[in-house]
Design an enzyme around this catalytic site. Structure first.
Site, short mmCIF file in Angstrom:
data_model
loop_
_atom_site.label_atom_id
_atom_site.label_comp_id
_atom_site.label_asym_id
_atom_site.label_seq_id
_atom_site.Cartn_x
_atom_site.Cartn_y
_atom_site.Cartn_z
N GLU A 165 155.39 -65.43 37.28
CA GLU A 165 155.41 -63.98 37.42
C GLU A 165 156.70 -63.43 38.01
OE1 GLU A 165 151.92 -62.56 39.46
OE2 GLU A 165 150.59 -63.34 37.94
N GLU A 346 146.49 -67.92 34.49
CA GLU A 346 145.72 -67.35 35.61
C GLU A 346 144.81 -66.27 35.08
OE1 GLU A 346 147.70 -65.74 39.08
OE2 GLU A 346 149.12 -67.41 39.11
C1 FCB Z 1 148.81 -63.47 40.87
C2 FCB Z 1 149.56 -64.55 41.62
C3 FCB Z 1 148.67 -65.54 42.33
C4 FCB Z 1 147.47 -64.85 42.97
C5 FCB Z 1 146.77 -63.94 41.99
C6 FCB Z 1 145.54 -63.26 42.53
O1 FCB Z 1 149.65 -62.37 40.69
O2 FCB Z 1 150.37 -65.30 40.72
O3 FCB Z 1 149.45 -66.22 43.25
O4 FCB Z 1 147.86 -64.19 44.10
O5 FCB Z 1 147.67 -62.98 41.51
#
Ligand code: FCB
Length: 443
Positions: A165, A346
């Site tokens: 990210e 994620e």
């Molecule tokens: C993302 C991050 C991760 C975590 C989630 C909830 O943006 O990559 O580390 O904090 O959100």
């Protein structure tokens, strides 16, 4: 379950170094920018820090056993740059490297594929002292670190991601506040975008030294929507979309910056840079939670301001919008625009949870969220998106950045006082989901 995903679909869980490892002053780890930031008053809820976190550094065997009991076939984690290079460059820390050896060996013994991300936001403080990502040399510092990890783990690890990210840590670190270093100067914001992109390209080249490496990069992608259906808010959302969704993947994969960023970036761009950034990669990691909103704000240097989620939108227990169709559309858009195999690296839901009277956590809202989002992913795959894997954020409750330990995202509850791990109902649900897929894939 409906039509199966690919037979070799990857089911995994994700974590990151600063959020779970703890052991911040153990075995020669150097300070990261998060260690200092957590100590600045008012930055983190309750003044929490990642000093102990989940003490994964000492409890990784137990955590691997938890993954085994869930039945995942992959684990995405990040290596902590300051643990292996305490000053960010120069002499490597053998004890830090040995920790990742043990972790990788334990995963392989458990038949869980390690997916290593090189940067999940914990820049060594010593490099921040030299300007961090505003310093063009950061690309070479990062490439040297990538070479160190590749050389040490590359005989056993084949899946590598350069960054997690980049738009989040550059926007919140250098423009909007909320992450280290917490500066708000437009020029350093553009510099960091460009230098992180250069660092990505340089690290891809370094990682190609690993035989059989499969290299990707992890981007957060979510629709950027106008707060109101006005032309001014529409323009604001388009700017946010460029910064949030495109500033990194466009140059890295297509070889050009979005038009709205070019003037700012040109101050830092040198001849040959776009070729350095746009190196062939093998897959795209997509992190997705919920849509984001923008409104027009004349006074804002970037031409937009963040806006609230609409009041009537369905939300998760921590107030994040729940909109599985946005996830489906994001995957389809990413497929059309970048044309790479996609791994969802994620996705998950946060809540403020406690153990119930029976000593468990019946997290029905998380199960509902995950099942609806997996269904949306399946729809995207049916419509043609080349989705090859899905990683839940997160294996464990952990240090959730500015929210400290108040927001829990784990399939496994962590009692931070005792470090006891308690699988939640969602861990059992995810295990059953993976099993059902395996049964279908072999039938
Ligand atoms: C993302 C991050 C991760 C975590 C989630 C909830 O943006 O990559 O580390 O904090 O959100």
């Amino acid at each position: 379950m409906r039509r199966p995903l690919r037979r070799d679909f990857v089911w995994g869980v994700s974590t990151s170094s600063y959020q779970i490892e703890g052991a911040a002053q153990v075995d020669g780890r150097g300070p990261s920018i998060w260690d200092g930031f957590c100590r600045e008053p008012g930055r983190i809820a309750n003044g929490d820090t990642g000093d102990q976190a989940c003490d994964h550094y000492h409890r990784y065997r137990e955590d691997i056993a938890l993954m085994q009991s869930i039945g995942v076939n992959a684990y995405r984690f990040s290596t902590a740059w300051p643990r292996v290079l305490p000053k960010g460059r120069g002499a490597a820390n053998e004890a830090g490297l040995a920790f990742y050896d043990r972790l990788v060996d334990g995963l392989l013994e458990a038949h869980i594929e390690p997916w290593v991300c090189l940067y999940h936001w914990d820049l060594p403080q010593a490099l921040q002292d030299l300007g961090g990502w505003t310093n063009r040399d950061s690309a070479e510092w990062f490439a040297d670190y990538a070479r160190l990890i590749a050389g040490r783990l590359g005989d056993r690890v084949k899946r590598f991601a350069t960054f997690n990210e980049p738009s989040v840590f550059t926007i919140f670190g250098y423009s909007a506040g909320g992450q280290p270093p917490g500066t708000k100067e437009l020029e350093s914001f553009y510099a960091t975008i460009h230098h992180v992109n250069l660092a990505h390209g340089a690290a891809v080249d370094a990682l190609r030294g690993v035989a059989g490496a499969s290299i990707g990069v992890i981007h957060n992608m979510q629709p950027a929507r106008p707060a109101h259906p006005t032309p001014a808010d529409g323009k604001a959302a388009a700017i946010l979309d460029d910064i949030w969704n495109r500033a990194f993947p466009d140059p890295q994969i297509i070889g050009d910056y979005p038009a709205s960023l070019r003037a700012g970036i040109d101050l830092h761009r040198r001849e040959g840079d776009m070729e350095r950034i746009c190196r062939p990669i093998d897959w795209l990691g997509v992190n997705h939670y919920s849509p984001i909103y923008a409104k027009a704000e004349g006074a804002s240097p970037l031409g937009f301001a963040w806006a609230e989620v609409p009041a009537d939108a369905p939300r998760s227990p921590i107030g994040w919008q729940v909109d599985p169709e946005a996830f489906r559309d994001t995957l389809l858009d990413a497929h059309d625009r970048y044309g790479l195999p996609i791994y969802v690296t994620e996705n998950g839901a946060g809540a403020a949870e406690k153990l119930d009277a029976a000593g468990g956590v019946n997290d029905v809202e998380r199960i509902d969220y995950l099942s609806r989002y997996i269904e949306a992913m399946r729809e995207a795959a049916e419509k043609g998106a080349d989705v090859r894997g899905y990683f839940v954020w997160s294996l464990l409750d952990n240090f959730e950045w500015g929210a400290g330990y108040t927001n829990r995202f784990g399939l496994v509850f962590v009692d931070y006082a005792t470090q006891k791990r308690v699988p939640k109902a969602s861990a059992r649900w995810y295990a059953a989901t993976i099993k059902a897929h395996a049964a279908q894939a072999t039938s």
